[in-house]
Design a protein around this motif. Sequence first.
Motif, PDB file in Angstrom:
ATOM      1  N   TYR A 118      35.277  42.937  33.861  1.00 38.08           N
ATOM      2  CA  TYR A 118      36.199  42.703  34.965  1.00 38.08           C
ATOM      3  C   TYR A 118      36.125  43.730  36.082  1.00 38.08           C
ATOM      4  O   TYR A 118      36.250  43.386  37.240  1.00 38.08           O
ATOM      5  CB  TYR A 118      37.643  42.625  34.463  1.00 38.08           C
ATOM      6  N   LEU A 119      35.946  45.009  35.748  1.00 34.04           N
ATOM      7  CA  LEU A 119      35.948  46.020  36.805  1.00 34.04           C
ATOM      8  C   LEU A 119      34.547  46.369  37.250  1.00 34.04           C
ATOM      9  O   LEU A 119      34.364  47.284  38.053  1.00 34.04           O
ATOM     10  CB  LEU A 119      36.646  47.289  36.312  1.00 34.04           C
ATOM     11  N   GLY A 120      33.542  45.676  36.736  1.00 38.38           N
ATOM     12  CA  GLY A 120      32.182  45.965  37.162  1.00 38.38           C
ATOM     13  C   GLY A 120      31.661  47.293  36.669  1.00 38.38           C
ATOM     14  O   GLY A 120      30.833  47.926  37.310  1.00 38.38           O
ATOM     15  N   LEU A 121      32.142  47.752  35.477  1.00 33.82           N
ATOM     16  CA  LEU A 121      31.748  49.076  35.022  1.00 33.82           C
ATOM     17  C   LEU A 121      30.452  49.068  34.230  1.00 33.82           C
ATOM     18  O   LEU A 121      29.989  50.125  33.814  1.00 33.82           O
ATOM     19  CB  LEU A 121      32.862  49.657  34.144  1.00 33.82           C
ATOM     20  N   MET A 313      38.908  47.341  23.840  1.00 33.80           N
ATOM     21  CA  MET A 313      38.362  47.983  25.033  1.00 33.80           C
ATOM     22  C   MET A 313      37.039  47.354  25.441  1.00 33.80           C
ATOM     23  O   MET A 313      36.322  47.907  26.249  1.00 33.80           O
ATOM     24  CB  MET A 313      38.151  49.480  24.769  1.00 33.80           C
ATOM     25  N   GLY A 314      36.708  46.192  24.853  1.00 36.66           N
ATOM     26  CA  GLY A 314      35.407  45.608  25.153  1.00 36.66           C
ATOM     27  C   GLY A 314      35.398  44.761  26.404  1.00 36.66           C
ATOM     28  O   GLY A 314      34.430  44.067  26.665  1.00 36.66           O
ATOM     29  N   ASN A 315      36.458  44.775  27.183  1.00 42.69           N
ATOM     30  CA  ASN A 315      36.530  43.915  28.361  1.00 42.69           C
ATOM     31  C   ASN A 315      36.528  44.724  29.657  1.00 42.69           C
ATOM     32  O   ASN A 315      35.473  45.064  30.164  1.00 42.69           O
ATOM     33  CB  ASN A 315      37.756  43.021  28.247  1.00 42.69           C
ATOM     34  N   ALA A 316      37.687  45.085  30.145  1.00 40.43           N
ATOM     35  CA  ALA A 316      37.698  45.771  31.431  1.00 40.43           C
ATOM     36  C   ALA A 316      37.049  47.148  31.332  1.00 40.43           C
ATOM     37  O   ALA A 316      36.381  47.592  32.260  1.00 40.43           O
ATOM     38  CB  ALA A 316      39.122  45.909  31.944  1.00 40.43           C
ATOM     39  N   LEU A 317      37.232  47.839  30.204  1.00 39.41           N
ATOM     40  CA  LEU A 317      36.735  49.203  30.118  1.00 39.41           C
ATOM     41  C   LEU A 317      35.252  49.266  29.775  1.00 39.41           C
ATOM     42  O   LEU A 317      34.689  50.346  29.678  1.00 39.41           O
ATOM     43  CB  LEU A 317      37.510  49.990  29.054  1.00 39.41           C
ATOM     44  N   ALA A 318      34.602  48.138  29.566  1.00 38.08           N
ATOM     45  CA  ALA A 318      33.148  48.074  29.359  1.00 38.08           C
ATOM     46  C   ALA A 318      32.660  49.024  28.277  1.00 38.08           C
ATOM     47  O   ALA A 318      31.618  49.625  28.389  1.00 38.08           O
ATOM     48  CB  ALA A 318      32.412  48.368  30.672  1.00 38.08           C
ATOM     49  N   THR A 319      33.427  49.154  27.201  1.00 36.52           N
ATOM     50  CA  THR A 319      32.972  49.952  26.074  1.00 36.52           C
ATOM     51  C   THR A 319      33.343  49.149  24.833  1.00 36.52           C
ATOM     52  O   THR A 319      33.495  47.951  24.921  1.00 36.52           O
ATOM     53  CB  THR A 319      33.593  51.359  26.119  1.00 36.52           C
ATOM     54  N   ASN A 365      39.919  54.895  41.570  1.00 33.54           N
ATOM     55  CA  ASN A 365      39.589  53.803  42.496  1.00 33.54           C
ATOM     56  C   ASN A 365      40.457  52.589  42.246  1.00 33.54           C
ATOM     57  O   ASN A 365      39.974  51.582  41.740  1.00 33.54           O
ATOM     58  CB  ASN A 365      38.131  53.358  42.327  1.00 33.54           C
ATOM     59  N   PRO A 366      41.739  52.626  42.589  1.00 34.11           N
ATOM     60  CA  PRO A 366      42.557  51.434  42.356  1.00 34.11           C
ATOM     61  C   PRO A 366      42.192  50.263  43.268  1.00 34.11           C
ATOM     62  O   PRO A 366      42.639  49.141  43.060  1.00 34.11           O
ATOM     63  CB  PRO A 366      43.990  51.914  42.612  1.00 34.11           C
ATOM     64  N   SER A 367      41.319  50.495  44.257  1.00 32.44           N
ATOM     65  CA  SER A 367      40.951  49.399  45.160  1.00 32.44           C
ATOM     66  C   SER A 367      40.111  48.349  44.459  1.00 32.44           C
ATOM     67  O   SER A 367      40.029  47.204  44.912  1.00 32.44           O
ATOM     68  CB  SER A 367      40.169  49.946  46.342  1.00 32.44           C
ATOM     69  N   VAL A 368      39.504  48.724  43.329  1.00 30.36           N
ATOM     70  CA  VAL A 368      38.664  47.745  42.630  1.00 30.36           C
ATOM     71  C   VAL A 368      39.510  46.581  42.113  1.00 30.36           C
ATOM     72  O   VAL A 368      39.034  45.461  41.952  1.00 30.36           O
ATOM     73  CB  VAL A 368      37.882  48.451  41.486  1.00 30.36           C
ATOM     74  N   LEU A 369      40.817  46.837  41.891  1.00 23.79           N
ATOM     75  CA  LEU A 369      41.695  45.773  41.398  1.00 23.79           C
ATOM     76  C   LEU A 369      41.913  44.719  42.465  1.00 23.79           C
ATOM     77  O   LEU A 369      41.915  43.512  42.179  1.00 23.79           O
ATOM     78  CB  LEU A 369      43.045  46.356  40.979  1.00 23.79           C
ATOM     79  N   SER A 370      42.096  45.154  43.722  1.00 26.19           N
ATOM     80  CA  SER A 370      42.318  44.155  44.769  1.00 26.19           C
ATOM     81  C   SER A 370      41.047  43.361  45.015  1.00 26.19           C
ATOM     82  O   SER A 370      41.094  42.161  45.297  1.00 26.19           O
ATOM     83  CB  SER A 370      42.826  44.802  46.044  1.00 26.19           C
ATOM     84  N   LYS A 371      39.874  44.017  44.845  1.00 27.16           N
ATOM     85  CA  LYS A 371      38.609  43.281  44.995  1.00 27.16           C
ATOM     86  C   LYS A 371      38.520  42.193  43.925  1.00 27.16           C
ATOM     87  O   LYS A 371      38.130  41.057  44.196  1.00 27.16           O
ATOM     88  CB  LYS A 371      37.448  44.279  44.857  1.00 27.16           C
ATOM     89  N   LEU A 372      38.923  42.552  42.697  1.00 30.64           N
ATOM     90  CA  LEU A 372      38.898  41.569  41.611  1.00 30.64           C
ATOM     91  C   LEU A 372      39.814  40.402  41.927  1.00 30.64           C
ATOM     92  O   LEU A 372      39.455  39.227  41.756  1.00 30.64           O
ATOM     93  CB  LEU A 372      39.322  42.247  40.304  1.00 30.64           C
ATOM     94  N   ARG A 373      40.997  40.721  42.470  1.00 29.28           N
ATOM     95  CA  ARG A 373      41.965  39.654  42.764  1.00 29.28           C
ATOM     96  C   ARG A 373      41.422  38.714  43.831  1.00 29.28           C
ATOM     97  O   ARG A 373      41.569  37.490  43.735  1.00 29.28           O
ATOM     98  CB  ARG A 373      43.308  40.242  43.181  1.00 29.28           C
ATOM     99  N   THR A 374      40.779  39.264  44.888  1.00 30.50           N
ATOM    100  CA  THR A 374      40.235  38.383  45.926  1.00 30.50           C
ATOM    101  C   THR A 374      39.133  37.521  45.347  1.00 30.50           C
ATOM    102  O   THR A 374      39.036  36.318  45.677  1.00 30.50           O
ATOM    103  CB  THR A 374      39.660  39.182  47.118  1.00 30.50           C
ATOM    104  N   LEU A 452      34.765  31.024  32.892  1.00 29.04           N
ATOM    105  CA  LEU A 452      34.028  31.929  33.763  1.00 29.04           C
ATOM    106  C   LEU A 452      34.776  33.247  33.795  1.00 29.04           C
ATOM    107  O   LEU A 452      35.959  33.293  34.098  1.00 29.04           O
ATOM    108  CB  LEU A 452      33.961  31.359  35.184  1.00 29.04           C
ATOM    109  N   PHE A 453      34.088  34.351  33.473  1.00 26.62           N
ATOM    110  CA  PHE A 453      34.711  35.672  33.526  1.00 26.62           C
ATOM    111  C   PHE A 453      34.362  36.283  34.877  1.00 26.62           C
ATOM    112  O   PHE A 453      33.205  36.597  35.146  1.00 26.62           O
ATOM    113  CB  PHE A 453      34.161  36.557  32.418  1.00 26.62           C
ATOM    114  N   VAL A 454      35.362  36.472  35.719  1.00 28.09           N
ATOM    115  CA  VAL A 454      35.114  36.989  37.071  1.00 28.09           C
ATOM    116  C   VAL A 454      35.097  38.503  37.046  1.00 28.09           C
ATOM    117  O   VAL A 454      35.902  39.136  36.369  1.00 28.09           O
ATOM    118  CB  VAL A 454      36.223  36.502  38.025  1.00 28.09           C
ATOM    119  N   SER A 455      34.167  39.102  37.793  1.00 28.01           N
ATOM    120  CA  SER A 455      34.082  40.559  37.812  1.00 28.01           C
ATOM    121  C   SER A 455      34.305  41.054  39.233  1.00 28.01           C
ATOM    122  O   SER A 455      34.064  40.343  40.201  1.00 28.01           O
ATOM    123  CB  SER A 455      32.697  40.979  37.325  1.00 28.01           C
ATOM    124  N   ALA A 456      34.756  42.303  39.370  1.00 25.79           N
ATOM    125  CA  ALA A 456      34.972  42.878  40.697  1.00 25.79           C
ATOM    126  C   ALA A 456      33.657  43.135  41.396  1.00 25.79           C
ATOM    127  O   ALA A 456      33.621  43.307  42.607  1.00 25.79           O
ATOM    128  CB  ALA A 456      35.758  44.174  40.584  1.00 25.79           C
TER     129      ALA A 456
END
Lengths: 479, 489
Positions: A118-121, A313-319, A365-374, A452-456
Amino acid sequence: MALAMVNVTASVLNWVSSYFDAPTRAVVFGVPIDGHLVVEALLVVVILFQLTRKSYKPPKKPLTEKEIDELCDDWVPEPLTPQITEDMTYEPPTLESAAGPHAIVNGKEVVNFASANYLGLVGNEKITDSCVGALEKYGVGSCGPRGFYGTIDVHLDCEQKIAKFLGTPDSILYSYGISTIFSVIPAFCKKGDIIVADEGVHWAVQNGLYLSRSTVVYFKHNDMKSLENKLEEVTRRSKHPEKVRRYIVVEAIYQNSGQIAPLDEIVRLKEKYRFRIILDESHSFGVLGNSGRGLADHCGVPIEKIDIITAGMGNALATDGGFCTGSVRVVDHQRLSSSGYVFSASLPPYLASAAIAAVDYLEENPSVLSKLRTNIATLFNELSDVPGLVLASHILSPIVFLKLKKSTGTGKTDIDLLDSIAKQALEEDSVLIATTKRSSLDKCKLPIGLRLFVSASHSESDLLKAAASLKRVAALLIS
Amino acid sequence: MVRLPYLTALTTLLSYGILFVFGHLRDFFRKIFDWSKSNNLQGYAPICLGYEDFYTRRLYLRIQDCFGRPISSAPDSWFDVVERYSNDNNKTLHRTEKTTKCLNLGSYNYLGFAAADEYCTPRVIESLKQYSVSTCSTRVDGGTTKLHTELEELVARFVGKPAAVLFGMGYVTNSAIIPALIGKGGLIISDSLNHNSIVNGARGSGATVRVFQHNNAPHLEEVLREQIAHGQPRTHRPWKKIIVIIEGIYSMEGELCKLPEIIAVCKKYKVYTYLDEAHSIGAVGQTGRGVCELLGVDTADIDIMMGTFTKSFGSCGGYIAASKEIIQHLKRTCPAHLYATSMSPPAVQQVISAMKVILGEDGTNRGAKKLAQIRENSNFFRSELQKMGFEVLGDNDSPIMPIMLYNPAKIPAFSRECLHQNVAIVTVAFPATPLLLARARICISAAHSREDLIKALEVISKVGDLVGIKYFPVEPVKPNKVEHLKKIE
């Protein structure tokens, strides 16, 4: 005739009573024996005789050795696994690069919508550097459970970091995502406790509920009215409210449907009926809320009101791995009674350091959340008019769920249709999409569909490409 | 087998009795003092009612500093143990910055792959840069990489079965596979000392579970005959299928399982077998292929072989190896394959490299040397400990050595004294072992050199004398017997 009978009876009775009232006939050992004593002695002898006889029981005939041998020879077991038919062999696509927004499958570059990144990590430089440092210092595995020298200082740092990020007193790390929830539930719920759970929870939660041996009541998926009815029913029937622990188990973003649970409503109900909440935030941690702190942040509920929060932690945190957080009492209790924590090796240290780096990135970088939302909003817009498929997830959920408008008949033909849509999208348009796969052990009855899993880190062109491809393929295959 | 001397049993029971009495006394006073304080639970039931957590509160917390010691380096043969202190009598422990270098006798590092290795680590870092930390996806969606397919083929070849499937965690492997193989109407017969993951998997499957005496093939035969003859409970219908679950090396006893006898019984009665080789794969056997190689059993006789990568390969995760049909069925139904994140690619690469070293495919003979080293180390250590008079469990060739302690007070005494002398030992008590049979468990590694082992033996002998656990002292040779022989000559 009757008179003769009467006479005979009278004379017999006279004869008997004469013996009874006979004067003492004999003196035995100084004890005078009257006639009636003889009759009583005979009666006692008869009683003793009956008592010493064995009572009638149908004889038990245990099986002889020969009979057991015959039974063992006759017994034919079922085959261990059922026959595999041709259409059951399914080979998933093999990646040849990292699972970022663009991946390489079979030598071709595809747009990847099958990873919950989700966060593109995935592929982030800082995370990779911290992992390389951890690998060189600690090796790969931790070679022991937490109680026996498997606790490495990165684990303790990671636990404190997550607790500070969420605002809770303490947290505890597990070594695998799905083992988190099915170890936490049996640690707190025992036989005799009451659990009210959503019917759309995924398999790991169902397994935890089954292993806990508590009474489980399901309410309709994401329906607050149904939840209130069930809570009312359960509270009315419960006899000792101080001795019975009661829990509500919900997920923040449901993996099987993409819906979001209305947490403020649930907290209101929990306080009214005195239940505790177990919330699984695997897909909402790092996604919902202004700062990514999850569903409590998103709904404006203070985090202390939620008793137990677990997440993989296997989703947004990419670990990999999972954690559970709550009050000090909740976390301490798990250190000795949670089976997935005590009896299993601890998380590899490089994954823990990746988690620390990921949380750092999210804080900076909290801006990555708004990118994900858009991105989610764009995709939602584009996919609102796909022929034959309808959007079934919440607009804020990063899992975009499409289900069939009309079922084709049986569950099997539905799965085949969705699989062929995904396959064609991959082969012709280079878009990798996942269909929901259900295990035969899963009791969830929600409809299957495409996910579909959307990523930032998806670009706008990626999203448009995916939408166009789906529209084209769906128009071809769904008549 | 454990030989418990009568006097020791008596003193152990007395010690536990005193601890329980004091615990109950403290609970009683706590109840009185808390009567006045307001109860802030407000109608909720407490998380632990009554005596559910009595053992934790009154017994475990006293010796909490012997468990969960954090380390700050790789779990190699020597590592840094972080020092902790407590201000409130062991209820909470706080970390300090200081560390002590100690000899590691507790980690599962059988072949020495725990720390950075010259062959494995560069390849792991390369795969990290290529595939990144995690695939964030399940195996069936988009989480299968080339590394996963390569490792599955390599594992199948190594273990000696046609096909294999990987999972990200050993515990989940057992808990999620057993329900996929057997359900209601089936029977599971498991060894009485099986691991908690197997017990959980058996409970989660819904099948009936029966237990047979540890490592006792005649008792297994008796249980099988009775169960097949009587069928399912109450309805007496025949069982759908029967699976017998055993382990290769039992981690609390260090014993090998009596595989040839048990397999013979299972073949005679047509039941399926499931072998859990978590501790034995890679650590025993001439070429490291586990108990089958060591005891001379053909791998085709065992239906399902399970193992983990945490112990001998220095990574994480588990595998199942079986015939092609079973593996295909599992890939379609097993929830851990369909719903769980796939194994992290660097961890997969670590196992591939470690297996190549063991098989000798990296071009050197380090693998063979490691295997010979661990065998030699285990046998040397065990025989020396037995000569000193300790009660050591386990068979020859097994790298796990439990030393019996029995008394509850000796557990913290042994552990803390050894730590003072810079040897890190693992002590195990209830509930992982029966109440009276507390023990200290030693895991030998191929990374231990002869000097390390001799130092460990010295320290253990000294501390053993201090604590008093040499239960079976070896008699010294009597001098007058020698004189008698001389006279005859």
